[in-house]
Design an enzyme around this catalytic site. Structure first.
Site, PDB file in Angstrom:
ATOM      1  N   GLY A  12       0.927  -1.374   0.297  1.00 23.94           N
ATOM      2  CA  GLY A  12       0.267  -0.235  -0.002  1.00 23.94           C
ATOM      3  C   GLY A  12       1.023   1.269   0.115  1.00 23.94           C
ATOM      4  N   ALA A  14       2.245   3.293   2.762  1.00 21.95           N
ATOM      5  CA  ALA A  14       3.270   3.212   3.338  1.00 21.95           C
ATOM      6  C   ALA A  14       4.274   2.084   2.633  1.00 21.95           C
ATOM      7  CB  ALA A  14       3.159   2.600   4.834  1.00 21.95           C
ATOM      8  N   PHE A 113     -11.949  19.482   7.133  1.00 18.75           N
ATOM      9  CA  PHE A 113     -11.984  17.917   8.188  1.00 18.75           C
ATOM     10  C   PHE A 113     -12.604  17.716   9.463  1.00 18.75           C
ATOM     11  CE2 PHE A 113     -11.274  13.434   5.895  1.00 18.75           C
ATOM     12  CZ  PHE A 113     -12.042  13.507   4.802  1.00 18.75           C
ATOM     13  N   ASP A 207      -2.217  -9.480   9.850  1.00 20.51           N
ATOM     14  CA  ASP A 207      -1.210 -10.468   9.761  1.00 20.51           C
ATOM     15  C   ASP A 207      -0.253  -9.708  10.142  1.00 20.51           C
ATOM     16  OD1 ASP A 207      -3.327 -11.230   8.419  1.00 20.51           O
ATOM     17  OD2 ASP A 207      -2.833 -12.103   6.038  1.00 20.51           O
ATOM     18  N   GLN A 226     -11.016   3.017  15.968  1.00 17.39           N
ATOM     19  CA  GLN A 226     -11.947   4.328  15.910  1.00 17.39           C
ATOM     20  C   GLN A 226     -13.441   3.797  14.924  1.00 17.39           C
ATOM     21  OE1 GLN A 226     -10.322   7.296  12.605  1.00 17.39           O
ATOM     22  NE2 GLN A 226     -10.851   8.022  13.858  1.00 17.39           N
ATOM     23  N   HIS A 228     -15.850   5.109  11.782  1.00 15.81           N
ATOM     24  CA  HIS A 228     -16.383   5.867  11.138  1.00 15.81           C
ATOM     25  C   HIS A 228     -18.032   6.341  11.645  1.00 15.81           C
ATOM     26  CE1 HIS A 228     -16.304   9.101   8.213  1.00 15.81           C
ATOM     27  NE2 HIS A 228     -15.855   9.342   7.985  1.00 15.81           N
ATOM     28  N   LEU A 238     -17.817   3.432   3.206  1.00 20.64           N
ATOM     29  CA  LEU A 238     -17.735   4.745   3.502  1.00 20.64           C
ATOM     30  C   LEU A 238     -18.391   5.811   2.585  1.00 20.64           C
ATOM     31  CD1 LEU A 238     -16.060   5.825   5.843  1.00 20.64           C
ATOM     32  CD2 LEU A 238     -14.454   6.264   4.181  1.00 20.64           C
ATOM     33  N   THR A 240     -17.593   9.257   3.525  1.00 17.61           N
ATOM     34  CA  THR A 240     -16.365  10.077   3.764  1.00 17.61           C
ATOM     35  C   THR A 240     -16.703  10.482   3.985  1.00 17.61           C
ATOM     36  OG1 THR A 240     -14.855  11.317   2.988  1.00 17.61           O
ATOM     37  CG2 THR A 240     -16.295  11.357   1.058  1.00 17.61           C
ATOM     38  N   GLU A 241     -16.164  11.338   5.524  1.00 18.41           N
ATOM     39  CA  GLU A 241     -16.212  12.919   6.212  1.00 18.41           C
ATOM     40  C   GLU A 241     -15.937  14.088   5.477  1.00 18.41           C
ATOM     41  OE1 GLU A 241     -14.526  12.570   9.296  1.00 18.41           O
ATOM     42  OE2 GLU A 241     -13.298  13.994   9.262  1.00 18.41           O
ATOM     43  N   ARG A 272     -14.059  12.292  14.815  1.00 16.89           N
ATOM     44  CA  ARG A 272     -15.155  11.065  13.969  1.00 16.89           C
ATOM     45  C   ARG A 272     -15.389  10.530  15.549  1.00 16.89           C
ATOM     46  NH1 ARG A 272     -11.578   8.853  10.098  1.00 16.89           N
ATOM     47  NH2 ARG A 272     -12.043  10.041   8.002  1.00 16.89           N
ATOM     48  N   HIS A 340     -13.255   1.860  11.413  1.00 18.16           N
ATOM     49  CA  HIS A 340     -12.579   2.046  10.445  1.00 18.16           C
ATOM     50  C   HIS A 340     -11.147   2.382  10.685  1.00 18.16           C
ATOM     51  CE1 HIS A 340     -12.679   4.716   7.051  1.00 18.16           C
ATOM     52  NE2 HIS A 340     -11.768   5.744   7.309  1.00 18.16           N
ATOM     53  N   ARG A 375      -7.173  10.001  15.642  1.00 18.04           N
ATOM     54  CA  ARG A 375      -7.136   9.898  15.077  1.00 18.04           C
ATOM     55  C   ARG A 375      -7.897  11.020  13.909  1.00 18.04           C
ATOM     56  NH1 ARG A 375      -7.777   8.849   8.842  1.00 18.04           N
ATOM     57  NH2 ARG A 375      -8.680   7.581   8.689  1.00 18.04           N
ATOM     58  N   LEU A 381      -3.665   8.990   5.331  1.00 21.65           N
ATOM     59  CA  LEU A 381      -2.538   8.481   4.195  1.00 21.65           C
ATOM     60  C   LEU A 381      -1.387   9.670   4.572  1.00 21.65           C
ATOM     61  CD1 LEU A 381      -5.624   9.690   1.217  1.00 21.65           C
ATOM     62  CD2 LEU A 381      -4.584   7.568   2.197  1.00 21.65           C
TER      63      LEU A 381
HETATM   64  C1  LIG Z   1     -13.067   3.018   3.061  1.00 22.12           C
HETATM   65  C2  LIG Z   1     -12.138   3.651   3.828  1.00 22.12           C
HETATM   66  C3  LIG Z   1     -11.228   5.777   3.129  1.00 22.12           C
HETATM   67  C4  LIG Z   1     -10.154   6.213   3.770  1.00 22.12           C
HETATM   68  N1  LIG Z   1     -10.299   7.634   3.673  1.00 22.12           N
HETATM   69  C5  LIG Z   1      -9.335   8.059   3.921  1.00 22.12           C
HETATM   70  C6  LIG Z   1      -8.954   9.194   4.022  1.00 22.12           C
HETATM   71  O1  LIG Z   1      -9.409   9.961   2.898  1.00 22.12           O
HETATM   72  N2  LIG Z   1      -7.852   9.810   4.387  1.00 22.12           N
HETATM   73  C7  LIG Z   1      -6.479   9.447   5.397  1.00 22.12           C
HETATM   74  O2  LIG Z   1      -5.912  10.678   5.647  1.00 22.12           O
HETATM   75  N3  LIG Z   1      -7.149   7.846   5.699  1.00 22.12           N
HETATM   76  C8  LIG Z   1      -7.392   7.036   4.871  1.00 22.12           C
HETATM   77  N4  LIG Z   1      -8.444   5.969   5.265  1.00 22.12           N
HETATM   78  C9  LIG Z   1      -7.592   5.737   6.251  1.00 22.12           C
HETATM   79  C10 LIG Z   1      -6.153   5.211   5.359  1.00 22.12           C
HETATM   80  O3  LIG Z   1      -6.538   5.043   4.055  1.00 22.12           O
HETATM   81  C11 LIG Z   1      -5.452   3.701   5.610  1.00 22.12           C
HETATM   82  O4  LIG Z   1      -4.756   4.244   7.089  1.00 22.12           O
HETATM   83  C12 LIG Z   1      -3.866   3.377   4.891  1.00 22.12           C
HETATM   84  O5  LIG Z   1      -4.157   3.920   3.217  1.00 22.12           O
HETATM   85  C13 LIG Z   1      -3.613   2.786   5.157  1.00 22.12           C
HETATM   86  O6  LIG Z   1      -2.299   2.371   4.035  1.00 22.12           O
HETATM   87  P1  LIG Z   1      -1.293   1.404   4.598  1.00 22.12           P
HETATM   88  O7  LIG Z   1      -0.118   1.348   3.617  1.00 22.12           O
HETATM   89  O8  LIG Z   1      -0.647   1.581   5.936  1.00 22.12           O
HETATM   90  O9  LIG Z   1      -1.847  -0.295   4.209  1.00 22.12           O
HETATM   91  P2  LIG Z   1      -2.564  -0.392   3.178  1.00 22.12           P
HETATM   92  O10 LIG Z   1      -2.686   0.374   1.967  1.00 22.12           O
HETATM   93  O11 LIG Z   1      -3.723  -1.744   3.449  1.00 22.12           O
HETATM   94  O12 LIG Z   1      -1.792  -1.763   2.211  1.00 22.12           O
HETATM   95  C14 LIG Z   1      -1.406  -2.914   2.835  1.00 22.12           C
HETATM   96  C15 LIG Z   1      -0.530  -4.026   1.869  1.00 22.12           C
HETATM   97  O13 LIG Z   1      -0.246  -4.863   3.091  1.00 22.12           O
HETATM   98  C16 LIG Z   1      -0.361  -6.121   2.395  1.00 22.12           C
HETATM   99  N5  LIG Z   1      -0.644  -7.498   3.226  1.00 22.12           N
HETATM  100  C17 LIG Z   1      -1.582  -7.811   4.037  1.00 22.12           C
HETATM  101  N6  LIG Z   1      -1.319  -8.743   4.678  1.00 22.12           N
HETATM  102  C18 LIG Z   1      -0.578  -9.300   4.208  1.00 22.12           C
HETATM  103  C19 LIG Z   1       0.589 -10.587   4.310  1.00 22.12           C
HETATM  104  N7  LIG Z   1       0.122 -11.570   5.089  1.00 22.12           N
HETATM  105  N8  LIG Z   1       1.531 -10.930   3.612  1.00 22.12           N
HETATM  106  C20 LIG Z   1       1.815  -9.679   2.552  1.00 22.12           C
HETATM  107  N9  LIG Z   1       0.982  -8.648   2.433  1.00 22.12           N
HETATM  108  C21 LIG Z   1       0.191  -8.339   3.275  1.00 22.12           C
HETATM  109  C22 LIG Z   1      -1.782  -5.890   1.484  1.00 22.12           C
HETATM  110  O14 LIG Z   1      -1.643  -6.511   0.172  1.00 22.12           O
HETATM  111  C23 LIG Z   1      -1.134  -4.587   1.325  1.00 22.12           C
HETATM  112  O15 LIG Z   1      -0.303  -4.217  -0.412  1.00 22.12           O
HETATM  113  C24 LIG Z   1      -9.623   5.481   5.170  1.00 22.12           C
HETATM  114  C25 LIG Z   1      -9.454   4.263   5.045  1.00 22.12           C
HETATM  115  C26 LIG Z   1     -10.521   3.681   4.429  1.00 22.12           C
HETATM  116  C27 LIG Z   1     -10.991   1.462   4.825  1.00 22.12           C
END
Ligand SMILES: Cc1cc2nc3c(=O)[nH]c(=O)nc-3n(C[C@H](O)[C@H](O)[C@H](O)COP(=O)(O)OP(=O)(O)OC[C@H]3O[C@@H](n4cnc5c(N)ncnc54)[C@H](O)[C@@H]3O)c2cc1C
Length: 560
Positions: A12, A14, A113, A207, A226, A228, A238, A240-241, A272, A340, A375, A381
């Site tokens: 993702g 991060a 927001f 995981d 949290q 939402h 969702l 959105t806010e 929230r 959320h 949060r 993001l």
């Molecule tokens: C519907 C929704 C809307 C949102 N809107 C906003 C917003 O507008 N603004 C904001 O700031 N935040 C928002 N958030 C929160 C924010 O999007 C997330 O917290 C953030 O994007 C998480 O990013 P990440 O890279 O940590 O994880 P993710 O993007 O979830 O990526 C996780 C990665 O880990 C991998 N993975 C997981 N488990 C395993 C495993 N066992 N083995 C190998 N790979 C694995 C997956 O394949 C994926 O690639 C929202 C969240 C949701 C659910």
């Protein structure tokens, strides 16, 4: 055996940002992901990303809003760093090719927001996450690292006090494999599927957090979950806010705009936790609606007019039409709060370092902590990018000086022997049944409002599920895309994490941010301005407490 200097688990925002930093630092990098990178949950983010870039706004105000939003549990030193990085991070993402929405004068458009003093949320219509993810993916360049796609991390291997590599399940081959690594960055994202009603994708099962916990890393603040306020009834998709940011209002069964009673100043744009509790209170006091899919209230967008709704809130308009049969241009949207975001996660500092040498974490799987007890929308993001980069840099620097990883031939066998037994059983527990019971348990006993008796019952039920999981059985013997097996892996992870949530919530005898105890309604700074640290033992989580990083903001009562 495959071997890399830095292995990033999760693709993702991060994970990709961490990988980019490590690649640019000259390391040999691999990304392991159970999904195609562009299907990560980051791509579902709608509302936007925070940065104080407008003339009237300031980094200082962003810092203060985040500290206050966290209910004074966020580490103020980390928050200061985070907010200062916001502007440069958003500009960098724009230079990477993110197509942000524009104001009429051509500057970055910003929307209000919750919990923010100024409109600070920069967006790409209501598809901000996808716009960021696509731009970052192109920038990263798939030829610069090795991708292990559709591999599920199962174990982090730690020996001699440091990380040696990982073990994962290759879905396509249907077998386990090990990858040796000097440094591992966990960026595995959310774990919202622990709850029955969640806005999180099905893949969000915690995981990486569970693997870190099993490997001896300390988890932080797991009890802060949290909800939402506005998820579409039934599907929990969702809304959105940004919908309230654009002018949408919440109304109850008598058409009253009720938020004025809970947050007289900012009303629908309170943070929230405040808005979610207000909705539940309206329903509990008989002012909500009831229907076949449970209680709900209305989110009204009609006053915004068709043009604005269809241009700025395109995607949620589509969701409401498709999944609720509602046209938000002319009808109110039925909504109710849903899980959320997890404020808690793998404990790290602002460099992404965990309590285990060579193990780093970033994004929603990590807890720095900048969100503290609650949060603010738009800060997550930003967190993935700011701290993803830090974790990637720290992992690259660590890997450069670290001794070569010493994986042993027996590591794979030891890690997977218990998992292989799941498939050889002739009877036992069905993982999907255990998962459904877990989700219902957490929703009922560790939801928005909590109390001692419920949490005690929650602990009892989660522990019973944990005992039953010892006898989990995988019926499907096929080797290709064995989803029965991955379902079992994920369910085991969720049960472990659920235990840390209920045990942490039971111990914390106060109300702070998203943790609302009806039997302890006040915040108790003297006793509880502390992070909860959970470490795994065979008997369950062992809790200890750590001080909050404190710089300039003395805790005051939080009113909106
Ligand atoms: C519907 C929704 C809307 C949102 N809107 C906003 C917003 O507008 N603004 C904001 O700031 N935040 C928002 N958030 C929160 C924010 O999007 C997330 O917290 C953030 O994007 C998480 O990013 P990440 O890279 O940590 O994880 P993710 O993007 O979830 O990526 C996780 C990665 O880990 C991998 N993975 C997981 N488990 C395993 C495993 N066992 N083995 C190998 N790979 C694995 C997956 O394949 C994926 O690639 C929202 C969240 C949701 C659910």
């Amino acid at each position: 055996m495959a071997r890399h200097e830095v292995v990033v688990v999760g693709a993702g925002l991060a994970g990709q940002r961490a990988a980019l930093a490590a690649v640019e630092a000259g390391r040999d990098v691999a990304i392991v992901s159970k999904l195609h990178p562009l299907r990560s949950h980051s791509g579902a983010a709608q509302g936007g990303i925070n940065a104080a870039v407008g003339a009237e706004d300031s980094v200082e105000t962003h810092i203060f809003d985040t500290v206050k939003g966290s209910d004074y549990l966020g580490d103020q030193d980390a928050i200061e760093f985070f907010c200062r990085e916001a502007g440069p991070t958003v500009v960098e993402m724009e230079h990477f090719g993110t197509i942000f929405s524009r104001a009429p004068d051509g500057s970055l458009a910003r929307r209000p927001f919750g919990g923010a003093h100024f409109p600070r949320t920069i967006y790409a219509a209501d598809r901000t996450g996808l716009a960021l993810l696509q731009a970052l993916w192109e920038r990263l360049g798939s030829e610069r690292f090795t991708l292990y796609e559709e591999w599920d991390l199962t174990n982090v291997v730690v020996r001699d006090g440091r990380v040696q590599g990982i073990v994962a399940f290759d879905r396509q081959k249907g077998d386990f494999a090990e990858i040796a690594a000097s440094a591992v960055v966990l960026a595995t994202g959310p774990s919202g599927r622990i709850y029955a009603h969640t806005t999180n994708a099905h893949s969000c099962t915690g995981d990486g957090v569970a693997a870190a916990y099993a490997a001896g890393a300390a988890l932080k603040d797991m009890e802060f979950v949290q909800f939402h306020p506005t998820a579409l009834l039934e599907s929990s998709i969702l809304i959105t806010e940004g919908a309230r940011g654009e002018g949408g209002v919440l109304t109850n069964a008598s058409g009253e705009k009720f938020m004025v009673r809970y947050a007289p100043h900012v009303k629908d744009l309170a943070s929230r936790d405040v808005v979610s509790r207000a909705i539940v209170t309206e329903v509990q006091e008989g002012r909500g609606f009831t229907g076949p899919y449970g209680p709900y209230v209305h989110l009204e967008l009609m006053a915004l007019g068709r043009e604005r709704i269809e241009s700025r809130l395109q995607e949620i308009c589509d969701f409401a039409r498709r999944f609720a049969g509602i046209d938000p241009v002319t009808q109110p949207i039925p909504i109710y709060p849903a899980q959320h975001y997890m404020m808690g996660g793998i404990g790290t500092n602002a460099r992404g370092e965990t309590s285990v040498a060579g193990l780093f974490a970033a994004g929603e799987a990590a807890c720095v902590s900048i969100h503290g007890a609650n949060r603010l929308g738009g800060n997550s993001l930003l967190e993935t990018l700011v701290f993803g980069k830090q974790a990637g840099l720290a992992a690259a620097a660590y890997a450069e000086g670290a001794p070569a990883p010493a994986m042993r031939a027996t590591d794979l066998e030891e890690a997977t022997a218990p998992l292989r037994r799941w498939s050889s059983r002739t009877d036992g527990e069905d993982p999907s049944a255990l998962r459904a019971e877990l989700q219902a348990t957490m929703e009922r006993y560790a939801g928005i409002y909590r109390n001692e008796a419920d949490l005690m019952e929650g602990i009892r039920r989660v522990r019973a599920l944990k005992a039953r999981f010892e006898r989990v059985r995988v019926v499907d013997r096929s080797s290709v895309y064995n989803l029965n097996l991955t379902d079992a892996l994920e369910t085991g992870h969720m049960i472990e994490l659920a235990e840390t949530i209920v045990v942490g919530a039971y111990a914390r005898t106060e109300s702070r941010g998203a943790h609302a105890r009806t039997d302890f309604p006040a915040r108790d700074d003297a006793r509880w301005m502390q992070h909860t640290i959970a470490r795994r033992t065979p008997e369950g989580p062992n809790l200890s407490y750590a001080p909050v990083g404190y710089t300039r903001w003395a805790p005051t009562e939080r009113v909106y």
